[in-house]
Motif scaffolding. Structure first.
Motif, PDB file in Angstrom:
ATOM      1  N   GLU A  99      -4.839 -23.036 -25.406  1.00  0.00           N
ATOM      2  CA  GLU A  99      -3.782 -21.909 -25.580  1.00  0.00           C
ATOM      3  C   GLU A  99      -2.555 -21.888 -24.727  1.00  0.00           C
ATOM      4  OE1 GLU A  99      -6.740 -18.757 -25.933  1.00  0.00           O
ATOM      5  OE2 GLU A  99      -6.292 -18.655 -28.009  1.00  0.00           O
ATOM      6  N   HIS A 113      -4.693 -13.220 -21.352  1.00  0.00           N
ATOM      7  CA  HIS A 113      -5.180 -13.202 -22.885  1.00  0.00           C
ATOM      8  C   HIS A 113      -6.530 -12.884 -22.991  1.00  0.00           C
ATOM      9  CE1 HIS A 113      -5.921 -14.036 -26.895  1.00  0.00           C
ATOM     10  NE2 HIS A 113      -6.591 -15.043 -26.590  1.00  0.00           N
ATOM     11  N   HIS A 115      -9.939 -10.604 -25.200  1.00  0.00           N
ATOM     12  CA  HIS A 115     -10.386 -10.285 -26.628  1.00  0.00           C
ATOM     13  C   HIS A 115     -11.131  -9.067 -26.690  1.00  0.00           C
ATOM     14  CE1 HIS A 115     -11.059 -15.047 -27.021  1.00  0.00           C
ATOM     15  NE2 HIS A 115      -9.529 -14.685 -27.227  1.00  0.00           N
ATOM     16  N   HIS A 179      -8.063 -11.791 -33.482  1.00  0.00           N
ATOM     17  CA  HIS A 179      -8.073 -12.506 -32.568  1.00  0.00           C
ATOM     18  C   HIS A 179      -8.071 -11.847 -31.142  1.00  0.00           C
ATOM     19  CE1 HIS A 179      -6.480 -16.448 -30.286  1.00  0.00           C
ATOM     20  NE2 HIS A 179      -7.181 -15.850 -29.563  1.00  0.00           N
TER      21      HIS A 179
HETATM   22 ZN    ZN Z   1      -7.861 -16.290 -27.486  1.00  0.00          ZN
END
Ligand code: ZN
Length: 368
Positions: A99, A113, A115, A179
């Protein structure tokens, strides 16, 4: 303390909180002039130190946007990965997160980032996009589900440009369908504050919290079920809680768990859970049916009246499976407040199952 130490502290803070990150998932980065420091593959955010970050040359990274790549998915991802590796600062040997390109697109110094299950109640909800527009449309962007890697970064890039041209500002948050969440800020404090605001707003909309309190069940039947399952996998985990018992109670209540919410769930807990409707004695038949249907064994077996078992070759795999299964239960419960569950499409699930799994797994937990 310098800014890389600040990134370490920020990463550990989110990485050690299961409300934000599970099983080595998520990634963070920091930009300093021409350099981007991004989480390297094989490191968990909760325990990361300075050596867990990969140093990237931002000019070389940006060069990826003007390079041409093949249409074929395998060839394209291989070529992008080669360019990503070539964009590392000299002497850097670690493998950057898949990513990384996405991190490089945000101009802010710090990017986190994650989840989080509560936020994924929106990203995996049929009315999630509408809720996003209402709650975060003025400060953030939404991206539909796209395959991880280059295509995802390309989609994010277009959404960022669109937001900029509409508002003249840069977005501080991004919700990614099926996501997770991304928060960007110039300081760790800014990231922390924006994350807290996102979580508070989401929880303010939630009408039912997942019921994960443990429930007592028939221990003899649990032992029976475990004995049967141990013929299929050396490592088992079991949990019984309000959510699992309610989901296993009928085909209808199980429906929100019949397909996958996110790539993480597929990778660690399997693309489909097995529901056994007639107790421990029904496991063998249900198992054979699953294998005949899918060509693979289930990772999660939900037995009516008992609870959920994970079944794998190693304890760490069984642990990760039950953790991500529980996450799916949480996402399903939160999604009730956002129009009900929105699963990944069959096509995207097959894509992750068929060839992305190995790549994805090694990218998120390589070397572990
Ligand atoms: Zn991710």
């Amino acid at each position: 303390m310098d800014k890389l130490d600040d990134l370490v502290a920020l990463s550990r803070r989110f990485g050690s909180d299961p409300e934000w990150v599970l099983a080595g998932g998520g990634n963070t980065s920091f930009k300093d002039g021409g350099s981007l420091y991004v989480k390297a593959s094989g490191h968990s955010l909760g325990a990361i130190d300075r050596s867990g970050f990969c140093a990237i040359d931002r000019t070389k990274l940006d060069g990826i946007w003007t390079a041409g790549y093949p249409e074929d998915a395998d060839a394209r991802e291989a070529a992008v990965l080669a360019d990503l590796l070539a964009a590392r600062k000299s002497g850097e040997l670690k493998r950057p997160s898949v990513e990384t390109l996405m991190h490089g697109l945000f101009p802010q110094a710090y990017v986190v980032h994650t989840h989080p299950a509560a936020v994924n109640g929106i990203t995996c909800g049929r009315e999630g996009k509408a809720a996003f527009d209402r709650l975060f449309g003025d400060v953030g962007i939404w991206v539909p589900f796209v395959d991880p890697g280059y295509l995802l970064a390309k989609t994010v890039r277009a959404a960022l440009e669109d937001f900029r041209s509409r508002t003249g500002a840069v977005p501080a948050i991004m919700l990614m369908q099926n996501h997770g969440l991304l928060v960007a800020g110039e300081t760790p404090g800014e990231v922390e504050a924006a994350s807290t605001r996102v979580m508070a707003k989401v929880l303010g909309e939630v009408r039912r919290l997942p019921d994960l309190a443990a429930r007592a069940v028939d221990a003899l039947e649990v032992a029976d079920a475990a004995a049967t399952l141990s013929r299929h996998g050396a490592a088992l985990r079991f949990r019984s809680d309000g959510e699992s018992l309610a989901r296993a109670a009928s085909r209808e209540s199980f429906a929100p768990l019949t397909s996958a919410f996110s790539p993480d769930h597929i990778v660690y807990a399997g693309h489909e859970f097995l529901l056994v409707e007639d107790g421990a004695s029904g496991i063998e038949d249900a198992w054979s049916g699953f294998v005949a249907r899918n060509g693979t064994a289930p990772r999660i077996v939900l037995v009516r009246g008992l609870g959920a078992f994970s079944c794998a070759a190693t304890l760490s795999a069984a642990d990760a499976a039950i953790l991500l299964y529980t996450d799916a239960c949480k996402v399903a419960a939160y999604a009730e407040s956002f129009g009900g569950p929105l699963h990944m499409t069959r096509e995207k699930i097959e894509f992750i199952r068929n060839w992305e799994v190995e790549k994805y797994r090694s990218s998120v937990s390589g070397g572990e």
